[in-house]
Design an enzyme around this catalytic site. Structure first.
Site, PDB file in Angstrom:
ATOM      1  CB  SER A 140      32.879  45.603  32.819  1.00  0.00           C
ATOM      2  OG  SER A 140      31.609  46.174  33.064  1.00  0.00           O
ATOM      3  CE1 TYR A 163      33.850  43.609  37.607  1.00  0.00           C
ATOM      4  CE2 TYR A 163      32.419  45.261  36.614  1.00  0.00           C
ATOM      5  CZ  TYR A 163      33.077  44.044  36.542  1.00  0.00           C
ATOM      6  OH  TYR A 163      32.976  43.274  35.405  1.00  0.00           O
TER       7      TYR A 163
END
Length: 245
Positions: A140, A163
Site C-alpha cells: 500500500s 496497517y
C-alpha cells in the site's frame, strides 16, 4: 501451462486477479481461508467460461494450512511460477499510535507481514523449479515512509499504527528477498494497487478492481529483463509507476 497461487483471492482484487490470470491461460490456485468460499468463487468464474482454476484452502496465519497447500500444489503441479501475496487485513479503526493495543498491531502484522514470509518460504522451492519465477507482494502507499513524511502528499493525514507499518515492513522484506533471489531468475516486487473501491475500505476508493488487478499483473508478468526489487504504485502519476520507499 504456467501456474499461479493468489492468497486471499475469493473476493475483491484477489478475485479479479484470478479472473484476469485465468483469462491469460494461466492455471490459477485461488487461495482462500475457507474452502467453501474459495469453491464458490471458482464456480462463479467457471460460469463465465474460465475453467483453469482450483480453490485451495490457505490461511496465511496458520503454518499447517500453508504446508498443506504447498504439498497439494507440489503433488499436482511439481512447480509454481507465480506467487501473489495478496491476503491482508486493515485491522480495527481508529489506529492511533498512542492508543492502539499491541495485540491489535500484532494481529495485523501476523497476516500482512509474517503471513507473507511464511507463505513465501513454504513455496520457495517450488518457485525455484520455474523458468521465470515471480513473487508479487501486494502493499500500500500507506507503507511509504517518504510519502508519509511529506505534508503535501494527498494521503498525508491517513496515519495508521498497525496497517501502514505492516506494509512498510513488507516493503523492507521485499527488498531483502529480491536481492537474495536475483541470481535465480526471480523477479520480486512490491506492488500497490492504489486506493481501490473494495469491501476492504467500504468502497471508498476511487479506483476499480479491474484497473487494480491489471496494474498488479503488468508488474508481475514481466520478462526476464524486467525490474526486480521495486515498489510500484497505481497512485503514482508518472510513466514508471515507481513509488518512493
Amino acid at each position: 501451462m504456467k501456474t499461479a497461487l493468489i492468497t486471499g483471492a475469493n473476493r475483491s482484487i484477489g478475485f479479479e486477479l484470478a479472473k484476469q490470470l485465468a483469462g491469460q491461460g494461466i492455471f490459477v490456485y485461488l487461495g482462500a481461508r475457507s474452502l467453501a468460499k474459495g469453491n464458490a468463487a471458482v464456480q462463479e468464474l467457471n460460469e463465465t467460461g474460465l475453467k483453469n482454476l482450483k480453490a485451495i484452502e490457505i490461511d496465511v496465519t496458520d503454518p499447517d494450512s500453508i504446508f498443506s497447500a504447498s504439498k497439494t500444489i507440489e503433488t499436482e503441479q511439481g512447480k509454481l511460477d507465480i506467487l501473489i501475496n495478496n491476503a491482508g487485513i486493515l485491522g480495527k479503526s481508529p489506529q492511533g499510535a498512542a492508543a492502539t493495543a499491541v495485540e491489535e498491531i500484532r494481529n495485523v502484522f501476523d497476516t500482512n507481514f509474517f503471513g507473507v514470509i511464511g507463505v513465501t518460504q513454504a513455496f520457495l522451492e517450488l518457485l525455484k523449479k520455474s523458468d521465470s519465477p515471480r513473487i508479487s507482494n501486494i502493499t500500500s502507499g500507506l507503507g511509504s515512509l517518504t510519502l508519509h513524511s511529506d505534508p503535501e502528499w494527498k494521503y498525508y493525514q491517513v496515519k495508521t499504527a498497525a496497517y501502514g507499518p505492516s506494509k512498510s515492513a513488507l516493503n523492507a522484506y521485499t527488498i531483502v528477498l529480491a536481492h537474495e533471489l536475483a541470481n535465480h531468475n526471480f523477479k520480486v516486487n512490491a506492488i500497490d494497487p492504489g486506493y481501490t473501491a473494495t469491501d476492504f475500505n467500504n468502497y471508498s476508493g476511487p479506483g476499480t478492481v479491474e484497473d487494480a488487478a491489471s496494474f498488479i499483473l503488468k508488474h508481475t508478468l514481466t520478462d526476464n529483463n524486467g525490474p526486480n526489487g521495486k515498489f510500484f504504485s497505481n497512485d503514482i502519476e508518472d510513466s514508471t509507476g515507481i513509488s518512493p520507499w
